[in-house]
Design a protein around this motif. Structure first.
Motif, mmCIF file in Angstrom:
data_model
loop_
_atom_site.group_PDB
_atom_site.id
_atom_site.type_symbol
_atom_site.label_atom_id
_atom_site.label_comp_id
_atom_site.label_asym_id
_atom_site.label_seq_id
_atom_site.Cartn_x
_atom_site.Cartn_y
_atom_site.Cartn_z
ATOM 1 N N ALA A 153 3.714 -7.301 15.260
ATOM 2 C CA ALA A 153 4.135 -6.610 14.096
ATOM 3 C C ALA A 153 5.525 -5.873 14.420
ATOM 4 N N ILE A 154 5.856 -4.998 15.509
ATOM 5 C CA ILE A 154 6.976 -4.623 15.921
ATOM 6 C C ILE A 154 8.014 -5.696 15.988
ATOM 7 N N VAL A 155 8.048 -6.543 16.597
ATOM 8 C CA VAL A 155 8.887 -7.687 17.012
ATOM 9 C C VAL A 155 9.284 -8.257 15.591
ATOM 10 N N LEU A 156 8.371 -8.679 14.868
ATOM 11 C CA LEU A 156 8.685 -9.035 13.498
ATOM 12 C C LEU A 156 9.506 -8.179 12.573
ATOM 13 N N ILE A 157 9.078 -7.005 12.473
ATOM 14 C CA ILE A 157 9.918 -5.824 11.803
ATOM 15 C C ILE A 157 11.238 -5.990 12.392
ATOM 16 N N GLY A 158 11.521 -5.737 13.597
ATOM 17 C CA GLY A 158 12.821 -5.938 14.189
ATOM 18 C C GLY A 158 13.601 -7.181 13.911
ATOM 19 N N LEU A 159 13.133 -8.334 13.944
ATOM 20 C CA LEU A 159 13.682 -9.466 13.373
ATOM 21 C C LEU A 159 14.091 -9.526 11.988
ATOM 22 N N ALA A 160 13.123 -8.933 11.133
ATOM 23 C CA ALA A 160 13.613 -8.862 9.630
ATOM 24 C C ALA A 160 14.695 -7.993 9.530
ATOM 25 N N VAL A 161 14.669 -6.871 10.148
ATOM 26 C CA VAL A 161 15.825 -5.646 10.021
ATOM 27 C C VAL A 161 17.093 -6.325 10.416
ATOM 28 N N SER A 162 16.945 -7.029 11.528
ATOM 29 C CA SER A 162 18.171 -7.508 12.298
ATOM 30 C C SER A 162 18.796 -8.872 11.231
ATOM 31 N N GLN A 163 18.038 -9.548 10.763
ATOM 32 C CA GLN A 163 18.374 -10.471 9.601
ATOM 33 C C GLN A 163 19.235 -9.984 8.410
ATOM 34 N N SER A 164 18.502 -8.858 7.972
ATOM 35 C CA SER A 164 18.860 -8.169 6.975
ATOM 36 C C SER A 164 20.479 -7.520 7.013
ATOM 37 N N LEU A 165 20.337 -6.948 8.335
ATOM 38 C CA LEU A 165 21.794 -6.330 8.604
ATOM 39 C C LEU A 165 22.993 -7.520 8.824
ATOM 40 N N GLY A 167 22.984 -10.311 7.374
ATOM 41 C CA GLY A 167 23.495 -10.748 5.968
ATOM 42 C C GLY A 167 24.302 -9.740 5.075
ATOM 43 N N LEU A 168 23.939 -8.484 5.559
ATOM 44 C CA LEU A 168 24.904 -7.337 4.912
ATOM 45 C C LEU A 168 26.336 -7.494 5.481
ATOM 46 N N LEU A 169 26.303 -7.484 6.747
ATOM 47 C CA LEU A 169 27.637 -7.524 7.455
ATOM 48 C C LEU A 169 28.302 -8.866 7.284
ATOM 49 N N GLY A 170 27.643 -9.834 7.304
ATOM 50 C CA GLY A 170 28.452 -11.096 7.345
ATOM 51 C C GLY A 170 28.589 -11.767 5.731
ATOM 52 N N GLY A 171 27.963 -11.414 5.000
ATOM 53 C CA GLY A 171 28.160 -11.971 3.778
ATOM 54 C C GLY A 171 28.810 -11.280 2.579
#
Length: 171
Positions: A153-165, A167-171
């Motif tokens: 669960a911690i790894v998946l949450i970390g991946l989701a936060v990473s993907q969100s960030l 997306g915000l920075l790149g897009g």
């Protein structure tokens, strides 16, 4: 007077601090580990163990620990415990046959007897124990599965936060 009576008299002369250190030596703790557990310096531990060794009239700290464990009573060797501690009958038989007793060393030992001490290095294991004894197999498996799910669960949450960030920075 037999050897065990002599040993018991010598063990009775040990100070409480020497006994604490010897108890931890029986658990295969190093002087450095004993110092951390008792919150004292390593030279203080070595001094206590040297005093105990001289009081018990032995050459090594392992021999002192074996004599201490035997005198405290009830050294119940468990099946997977490779430390060999000769019984009173074996020592008496060797002495009667004129065999010279050899130096005995602790190789590895679990806590072989119940020693009432204020210092217990396995608080985590005590917290996991049932009031009536050790954890069962099912309980251990449940803990392992729970920890695995938590880590996932911690790894998946970390991946989701990473993907969100990203997306915000790149897009």
């Amino acid at each position: 007077m037999g050897q065990f009576e002599i040993e018991a008299e010598r063990v009775a002369k040990l100070t409480e601090k020497q006994r604490e250190c010897l108890h931890l030596v029986v658990q295969r703790k190093s002087s450095k580990e004993i110092a951390r557990i008792l919150d004292i310096s390593k030279p203080a531990v070595d001094q206590r163990l040297d005093g105990a060794r001289r009081t018990l009239d032995v050459m090594t700290r392992d021999e002192a620990a074996i004599i201490f464990a035997r005198a405290v009573g009830g050294y119940d060797r468990i099946i997977y415990d490779p430390a060999y501690l000769p019984s009173a009958a074996e020592i008496g038989a060797r002495a009667n046959q004129g065999e010279q007793t050899q130096s005995t060393m602790l190789e590895e030992a679990a806590v072989p007897y119940d020693f009432k001490s204020n210092h217990d290095s396995s608080l985590w294991m005590q917290a996991l124990k049932e009031p009536g004894g050790d954890l069962g197999t099912i309980q251990r498996l449940a803990i392992i599965v729970g920890m695995t799910v938590g880590i996932l669960a911690i790894v998946l949450i970390g991946l989701a936060v990473s993907q969100s960030l990203s997306g915000l920075l790149g897009g």
